[in-house]
Enzyme design. Structure first.
Site, PDB file in Angstrom:
ATOM      1  N   ASN A  97       8.160  -5.726  -0.521  1.00 43.88           N
ATOM      2  CA  ASN A  97       7.857  -4.397   0.148  1.00 43.88           C
ATOM      3  C   ASN A  97       6.379  -4.345   0.399  1.00 43.88           C
ATOM      4  OD1 ASN A  97       7.801  -2.051   1.420  1.00 43.88           O
ATOM      5  ND2 ASN A  97       8.993  -0.875  -0.225  1.00 43.88           N
ATOM      6  N   ARG A 102      12.761   5.048  12.555  1.00 42.00           N
ATOM      7  CA  ARG A 102      11.633   5.837  12.268  1.00 42.00           C
ATOM      8  C   ARG A 102      10.517   5.685  13.581  1.00 42.00           C
ATOM      9  NH1 ARG A 102       9.104   5.144   6.556  1.00 42.00           N
ATOM     10  NH2 ARG A 102       7.903   7.126   7.529  1.00 42.00           N
ATOM     11  N   HIS A 135      12.504  -2.778   2.791  1.00 41.68           N
ATOM     12  CA  HIS A 135      12.203  -1.567   2.908  1.00 41.68           C
ATOM     13  C   HIS A 135      13.187  -0.318   2.311  1.00 41.68           C
ATOM     14  CE1 HIS A 135       8.913  -3.273   5.374  1.00 41.68           C
ATOM     15  NE2 HIS A 135       9.917  -4.062   6.005  1.00 41.68           N
ATOM     16  N   PRO A 142       0.804  -1.315   0.106  1.00 39.66           N
ATOM     17  CA  PRO A 142      -0.015  -0.016   0.004  1.00 39.66           C
ATOM     18  C   PRO A 142       0.770   1.260  -0.047  1.00 39.66           C
ATOM     19  CG  PRO A 142       0.000  -1.073   2.255  1.00 39.66           C
ATOM     20  CD  PRO A 142       0.429  -1.957   0.961  1.00 39.66           C
ATOM     21  N   ASN A 143       0.261   2.197  -0.811  1.00 40.52           N
ATOM     22  CA  ASN A 143       0.860   3.551  -0.931  1.00 40.52           C
ATOM     23  C   ASN A 143       2.267   3.952  -1.668  1.00 40.52           C
ATOM     24  OD1 ASN A 143      -1.147   4.879   0.616  1.00 40.52           O
ATOM     25  ND2 ASN A 143      -0.403   4.136   2.543  1.00 40.52           N
ATOM     26  N   ARG A 154       5.065  12.440  -2.666  1.00 43.84           N
ATOM     27  CA  ARG A 154       4.975  13.111  -1.133  1.00 43.84           C
ATOM     28  C   ARG A 154       6.346  12.630  -0.393  1.00 43.84           C
ATOM     29  NH1 ARG A 154      -0.407  11.038   1.011  1.00 43.84           N
ATOM     30  NH2 ARG A 154      -1.307  10.711  -1.333  1.00 43.84           N
ATOM     31  N   ARG A 166       6.845   1.125  13.454  1.00 41.40           N
ATOM     32  CA  ARG A 166       7.500   0.498  12.327  1.00 41.40           C
ATOM     33  C   ARG A 166       8.632  -0.737  12.755  1.00 41.40           C
ATOM     34  NH1 ARG A 166       5.236   3.839   8.174  1.00 41.40           N
ATOM     35  NH2 ARG A 166       4.910   5.815   8.975  1.00 41.40           N
TER      36      ARG A 166
HETATM   37  O1  CA2 Z   1      10.588   2.090   3.828  1.00 38.02           O
HETATM   38  C1  CA2 Z   1       9.522   1.370   3.304  1.00 38.02           C
HETATM   39  O2  CA2 Z   1       9.827   0.751   2.219  1.00 38.02           O
HETATM   40  C2  CA2 Z   1       8.173   1.099   3.777  1.00 38.02           C
HETATM   41  O3  CA2 Z   1       7.800  -0.118   3.350  1.00 38.02           O
HETATM   42  C3  CA2 Z   1       7.222   2.127   3.030  1.00 38.02           C
HETATM   43  C4  CA2 Z   1       5.947   2.042   3.769  1.00 38.02           C
HETATM   44  C5  CA2 Z   1       5.861   2.335   5.326  1.00 38.02           C
HETATM   45  O4  CA2 Z   1       4.645   2.135   5.765  1.00 38.02           O
HETATM   46  C6  CA2 Z   1       6.692   1.165   5.590  1.00 38.02           C
HETATM   47  O5  CA2 Z   1       6.889   1.720   7.165  1.00 38.02           O
HETATM   48  C7  CA2 Z   1       8.156   1.247   5.378  1.00 38.02           C
HETATM   49  C8  CA2 Z   1       5.116   3.415   2.881  1.00 38.02           C
HETATM   50  C9  CA2 Z   1       4.789   3.195   1.557  1.00 38.02           C
HETATM   51  C10 CA2 Z   1       5.104   4.638   0.746  1.00 38.02           C
HETATM   52  O6  CA2 Z   1       4.317   5.610   1.293  1.00 38.02           O
HETATM   53  C11 CA2 Z   1       4.185   6.811   0.778  1.00 38.02           C
HETATM   54  C12 CA2 Z   1       3.526   7.848   1.141  1.00 38.02           C
HETATM   55  C13 CA2 Z   1       3.430   8.949   0.627  1.00 38.02           C
HETATM   56  C14 CA2 Z   1       4.306   9.201  -0.527  1.00 38.02           C
HETATM   57  C15 CA2 Z   1       5.519   8.288  -0.908  1.00 38.02           C
HETATM   58  C16 CA2 Z   1       5.276   7.144   0.027  1.00 38.02           C
END
Ligand code: CA2
Length: 154
Positions: A84, A117, A110, A15-16, A23, A121
């Site tokens: 990921n 962080r 990741h 997700p995301n 962002r 996490r």
């Molecule tokens: O560091 C990573 O790759 C994570 O898996 C990324 C996740 C985060 O929830 C994990 O703790 C670590 C988040 C995905 C990316 O989210 C974004 C949000 C807004 C803009 C860009 C990326």
């Protein structure tokens, strides 16, 4: 094809990650997911392995894709999995269970150093179920993970 040099590298994103580069550049950089896919394509081409690259915001879809990897691995068609799982890493028992059925070499990845962080996490449901964990290498980690898989199966 069952030749080992035709085995596919699976790269699955949670997700995301579709928002990458749009962002929070201070955390994730300016690279987009399309750029990451291109990096993975280039790395796979240089090690001579096909790539399957996907992203989903849906937990169950990620589970389904891991099951797909299990089936293909049983046919000798998977080189390894780079996963990921995004925030599901820290929440999902389903994503803990799914890779346990997969004997292909699996790397939890990741982009950020999750241990530097927020406390939420620091725990990963995935880590006990995978072969290796990489965090904090930025998007370059994807290329390094693919190279590690290529070395594992060589
Ligand atoms: O560091 C990573 O790759 C994570 O898996 C990324 C996740 C985060 O929830 C994990 O703790 C670590 C988040 C995905 C990316 O989210 C974004 C949000 C807004 C803009 C860009 C990326």
């Amino acid at each position: 094809c069952h030749r080992s040099d035709m085995r596919t590298v699976f790269v699955l994103n949670g997700p995301n990650l579709n928002l990458l580069g749009t962002r929070e550049p201070e955390v994730y950089g300016h690279t987009t997911l399309a750029d990451v896919q291109q990096l993975c394509e280039q790395t796979c081409a240089s090690v001579g392995l096909p790539l399957l690259f996907r992203q989903s915001n849906h937990e169950g879809e990620l589970v389904d894709w891991i099951h797909e990897a299990v089936r293909l691995h049983a046919q000798g068609e998977i080189a390894g999995l780079v996963l990921n799982a995004g925030a599901y890493t820290h929440t999902s028992v389903a994503l803990h269970d799914a890779p346990k059925a997969l004997t292909a070499y699996t790397i939890e990845l990741h982009i950020s150093n999750t241990f530097a962080r927020e406390a939420f996490r620091h725990h990963s449901y995935l880590s006990p179920a995978v072969d290796a964990v990489m965090a904090g290498l930025g998007v370059a980690g994807y290329g390094l993970a693919i190279r590690a898989i290529a070395q594992k199966i060589a």
